[in-house]
Design a protein around this motif. Structure first.
Motif, PDB file in Angstrom:
ATOM      1  N   GLN A   4       3.351   5.869  -3.375  1.00 56.51           N
ATOM      2  CA  GLN A   4       4.553   6.460  -3.842  1.00 56.51           C
ATOM      3  C   GLN A   4       4.464   6.331  -5.318  1.00 56.51           C
ATOM      4  O   GLN A   4       4.983   7.354  -6.061  1.00 56.51           O
ATOM      5  N   GLU A  22       0.800  -1.319   0.062  1.00 60.40           N
ATOM      6  CA  GLU A  22      -0.035  -0.208   0.111  1.00 60.40           C
ATOM      7  C   GLU A  22       1.005   1.397   0.018  1.00 60.40           C
ATOM      8  O   GLU A  22       0.570   2.288  -0.749  1.00 60.40           O
ATOM      9  N   ARG A  23       1.979   1.261   0.956  1.00 61.66           N
ATOM     10  CA  ARG A  23       2.888   2.498   0.909  1.00 61.66           C
ATOM     11  C   ARG A  23       3.474   2.689  -0.579  1.00 61.66           C
ATOM     12  O   ARG A  23       3.744   3.749  -1.102  1.00 61.66           O
TER      13      ARG A  23
END
Length: 257
Positions: free
Chosen positions: A203, A198-199
Motif C-alpha cells: 500500500q 508486507e500488505r
C-alpha cells in the motif's frame, strides 16, 4: 485490448505480484564468492559470541575460587580476543554485504531502465510519468534494505540461533529445552507480523507512486499552466495533502507493526 493497455496491465501486474524466492536468490548468483565470504564471517562472529559464556563460566567457577591468576589473565585475554575478532568480522561482513547489495541495486536499475526503454510508445502515453519515476527510485530504494540489511540480518540471526542452541545445550540441556519451548510461538508471531508489514508495504508503494504522479503532472510546465488556467490549484493542493497524509499514516502503521 490495445497494445498500450496490454503493456500497462502487464506493468501494473508485475508491480503487484509476489516475487518468487528463486528470482531473489538468482540475483545473488553472480556474487557467489562474496556471499560465501559474508556467510563465513557471520559464522565466525557467531562462534566467537557463543564461546563467551564458557569463558565467563570458567572465570566464575574455576579461576576466581582457585585464585588462579594465570588462568584468570588468560581467560580475560580470551574474552578480549573474542570481542576483537567478532568486531573485525562484523565490520568486514558489513563492508562486503553492502558492496554486494550496491552491485545488485546497480544491476536492477539498469535492467529496469532497459526494460522501460523496450516498451512501446503507447505505454508511456498511458502510464503516469510520476509512477514510472517512482518505480525507478522509490521501489528500487526499498529493495536496497532487503539486499544490504535484511538478507545479512537473517543469515546472522540463523547463525546466532544455531550457535546459541549448541552453547545452551552444552551448558544445561534442561534450561535449553525450556527456552526453546517458546520458539513456535515466536515464529508464529513473526509470521503474522511479516504478513501484515508486507500488505502495508504494498500500500505504501502504491501511495508513493500516486503522490509522485501528482507532483509530476501538476508541477510540469504544461500541468502548471493548465492548473492556473482552469483554477485547479486549490483542488491539487487538497489532493496532494490527502496523498501525503495517506503515506504518513501507512508509514506509522508499518513502524508500529
Amino acid at each position: 485490448m490495445h497494445e498500450n493497455d496490454d503493456d500497462f496491465a502487464a506493468y501494473e501486474a508485475s508491480a503487484r505480484q509476489h516475487t518468487p524466492w528463486r528470482r531473489v536468490f538468482g540475483l545473488f548468483r553472480p556474487h557467489r564468492r562474496g556471499v560465501l565470504v559474508v556467510l563465513g564471517l557471520i559464522v565466525i562472529a557467531g562462534i566467537a559470541g557463543a564461546t563467551t559464556p564458557f569463558m565467563m563460566r570458567a572465570i566464575v567457577d574455576d579461576a576466581l575460587p582457585a585464585k588462579d591468576t594465570t588462568l584468570l589473565v588468560w581467560l580475560c585475554c580470551g574474552l578480549l580476543g573474542v570481542a576483537v575478532l567478532a568486531a573485525v568480522a562484523s565490520v568486514l561482513q558489513a563492508y562486503v554485504s553492502t558492496h554486494i547489495g550496491q552491485q545488485i541495486m546497480h544491476e536492477l536499475r539498469v535492467k529496469l531502465y532497459e526494460h522501460l526503454q523496450s516498451l512501446s510508445l503507447a505505454f508511456f502515453a498511458t502510464a503516469r510519468t510520476g509512477e514510472v519515476q517512482s518505480r525507478m527510485s522509490s521501489d528500487i530504494t526499498g529493495l536496497q534494505s532487503l539486499f544490504t540489511n535484511t538478507a545479512t540480518d537473517v543469515a546472522r540471526n540463523v547463525s546466532v540461533v544455531l550457535t546459541t542452541m549448541v552453547a545452551m545445550i552444552l551448558l544445561d540441556w534442561r534450561l535449553a529445552l525450556a527456552s526453546l519451548g517458546f520458539m513456535p510461538v515466536l515464529l508464529w508471531l513473526n509470521n503474522r507480523v511479516a504478513g501484515l508489514r508486507e500488505r502495508i508495504t504494498f500500500q505504501q508503494q502504491e501511495r508513493i507512486a500516486d503522490m509522485s504522479a501528482t507532483v509530476t503532472e501538476s508541477l510540469s510546465a504544461g500541468g502548471f499552466i493548465l492548473a492556473r488556467t482552469m483554477g485547479r490549484a486549490r483542488h491539487l493542493n487538497r489532493l496532494f495533502r490527502q496523498k501525503s497524509s495517506e503515506v504518513a499514516h501507512l508509514e506509522l502503521r508499518s513502524h508500529t507493526a
